[in-house]
Design a protein around this motif. Structure first.
Motif, PDB file in Angstrom:
ATOM      1  N   ILE A  36       1.895  -6.640   0.249  1.00  0.00           N
ATOM      2  CA  ILE A  36       0.715  -6.330   1.069  1.00  0.00           C
ATOM      3  C   ILE A  36       1.084  -5.786   2.410  1.00  0.00           C
ATOM      4  CG2 ILE A  36      -1.640  -6.875   1.800  1.00  0.00           C
ATOM      5  CD1 ILE A  36      -1.525  -7.251  -1.145  1.00  0.00           C
TER       6      ILE A  36
ATOM      7  N   ILE B 294      -5.825  -3.481   5.551  1.00  0.00           N
ATOM      8  CA  ILE B 294      -5.006  -3.313   4.605  1.00  0.00           C
ATOM      9  C   ILE B 294      -4.601  -1.834   4.218  1.00  0.00           C
ATOM     10  CG2 ILE B 294      -4.150  -3.953   2.345  1.00  0.00           C
ATOM     11  CD1 ILE B 294      -4.025  -6.245   4.336  1.00  0.00           C
TER      12      ILE B 294
ATOM     13  N   LEU C 108      -7.501  -8.497  -2.342  1.00  0.00           N
ATOM     14  CA  LEU C 108      -8.313  -7.369  -1.459  1.00  0.00           C
ATOM     15  C   LEU C 108      -9.668  -7.467  -1.430  1.00  0.00           C
ATOM     16  CD1 LEU C 108      -5.783  -4.471  -2.282  1.00  0.00           C
ATOM     17  CD2 LEU C 108      -5.754  -6.267  -0.430  1.00  0.00           C
TER      18      LEU C 108
ATOM     19  N   SER D 272      -4.357  -8.275  -7.315  1.00  0.00           N
ATOM     20  CA  SER D 272      -5.040  -7.247  -6.473  1.00  0.00           C
ATOM     21  C   SER D 272      -6.487  -7.309  -6.130  1.00  0.00           C
ATOM     22  CB  SER D 272      -4.671  -5.940  -6.976  1.00  0.00           C
ATOM     23  OG  SER D 272      -5.491  -5.443  -8.018  1.00  0.00           O
TER      24      SER D 272
END
Length: 382
Positions: free
Chosen positions: A269, A160, A214, A210
């Motif tokens: 994302i 990511i 993540l 978030s």
């Protein structure tokens, strides 16, 4: 309290959440949807008429409807499995402290408290080894958000690189209808304290999403606050840039003055292999793009690796799920965790978050406020 199984409805008492509340009925409906909970008592409103009207509407006996939340706790703490805190955020600290001092399980509407200073106060009472405290970050209950988490975890998007979240709303310029009439902002929402109230309303959701997706926290931020409403000296629009570990970059935008957006929550994302886009007003679809040029719209009828579970498909695809269903998904997870807690077991659930998550979010927005004054990037306290 009696031992529970994961099939047994748990008994709840509500503090706040009456007919005149913005969130009370949503919580009530979500608790009922999968027969996980029953609401058996409450002090729903300081307004006597609203308090009684709420209990009548929900089938709560008059004998278990209380005018004072302290009396409710005293009389019902041995008769219920948890208390749900739905009062305005500035009132949470007093209620939470009272409940935790008596080792009573708590489910609390976000934001947990108003800022890091109140978190520090709460930490004097809270003990993670003996207390149950769940905060309702309900947007992570959407099936396709959970599918996205699954895809990221299994490297379908690759490493990511960027995360962008936004939650524009128009409520300060075009008040929404609640209970059939336009609802002006509650008085407590028109005052900022340690962090802007918009961050307590909207920002904590963006922070949670978030972190949830993540599995890491941002470590630096720079922000710009603005006032575009008729309410002076109030932050109603926030732009933030974020730095995460592993060289991930991010941004957040939240607003109460974005005309045309009832609730414009969006998640983007970007990874080295592909990207994903989810929009709350179209919750059953997840848009995926890959670096070989493929584009895909994944929905619950598609090749979902996670969201295809029966629990996310109360009705077959083509009949969209929504906000209350997402809330119910979270309440189902809370039910599972609370059952384990009541049986003396401890288990970490990927979907149930408490004080530590709340603390991280509030520290983020305190750092954002500091950056507005300093004009530079600020590190986020742990």
């Amino acid at each position: 309290m009696q031992m529970k199984t994961n099939q047994s409805p748990l008994k709840l008492a509500f503090i706040g959440g009456g007919n005149n509340s913005a969130v009370g009925y949503v919580h009530f409906a979500a608790t009922q949807l999968d027969n996980k909970f029953t609401v058996v008592a409450g002090a729903f409103s300081r307004d006597t008429e609203q308090n009684i009207a709420t209990s009548n509407r929900w089938g709560i006996s008059e004998q278990r409807t209380y005018r004072c939340w302290k009396e409710l706790i005293k009389k019902e703490k041995s008769n219920v499995d948890a208390f749900v805190v739905l009062t305005p955020t500035p009132h949470h600290i007093e209620v939470l402290t009272t409940l935790l001092e008596q080792d009573i399980p708590v489910i609390c509407e976000k934001s947990l408290v108003c800022g890091p200073l109140e978190i520090a106060t709460l930490e004097k009472t809270y003990n993670a080894s003996k207390h149950f405290l769940a905060v309702t970050y309900n947007y992570s209950g959407y099936a396709m958000i959970r599918e996205l988490k699954h895809l990221i975890k299994h490297d379908k998007l690759g490493t990511i690189q960027k995360v962008h979240l936004e939650m524009p709303q128009e409520g300060f310029r075009r008040p929404p209808d609640i209970a059939g009439k336009a609802s002006s902002p509650q008085a407590w929402r028109l005052h900022d304290s340690e962090v802007p109230t918009i961050c307590l309303d909207l920002g904590v959701h963006l922070h949670h999403l978030s972190t949830y997706l993540l599995d890491i926290e941002p470590n630096e931020t720079i922000a710009e606050f603005a006032n575009h409403s008729q309410y002076p000296n109030l932050v109603d629009d926030v732009h933030m840039l974020l730095k995460y570990p592993c060289n991930i970059k991010g941004s957040m935008w939240m607003s109460k003055t974005a005309i045309g957006h009832r609730n414009g929550l969006k998640v983007r994302i970007y990874g080295e292999k592909g990207s994903a886009f989810w929009y709350q007003l179209n919750p059953d679809e997840l848009e995926l793009n890959y670096n070989d040029g493929r584009r895909e719209i994944l929905d619950r009828a598609g090749q979902c690796e996670y969201a295809g579970q029966f629990r996310y498909n109360r009705m077959k695809p083509g009949h969209p799920t929504g906000f209350v269903e997402a809330f119910a998904n979270l309440y189902a997870d809370i039910h599972h965790e609370l059952c384990l807690y009541l049986e003396g077991e401890k288990k970490s659930n990927d979907y149930v978050f408490g004080l530590e998550q709340a603390k991280a979010g509030l520290c983020l927005f305190k750092a954002a406020k500091e950056s507005v004054h300093s004009g530079t990037w600020e590190k986020i306290a742990n």
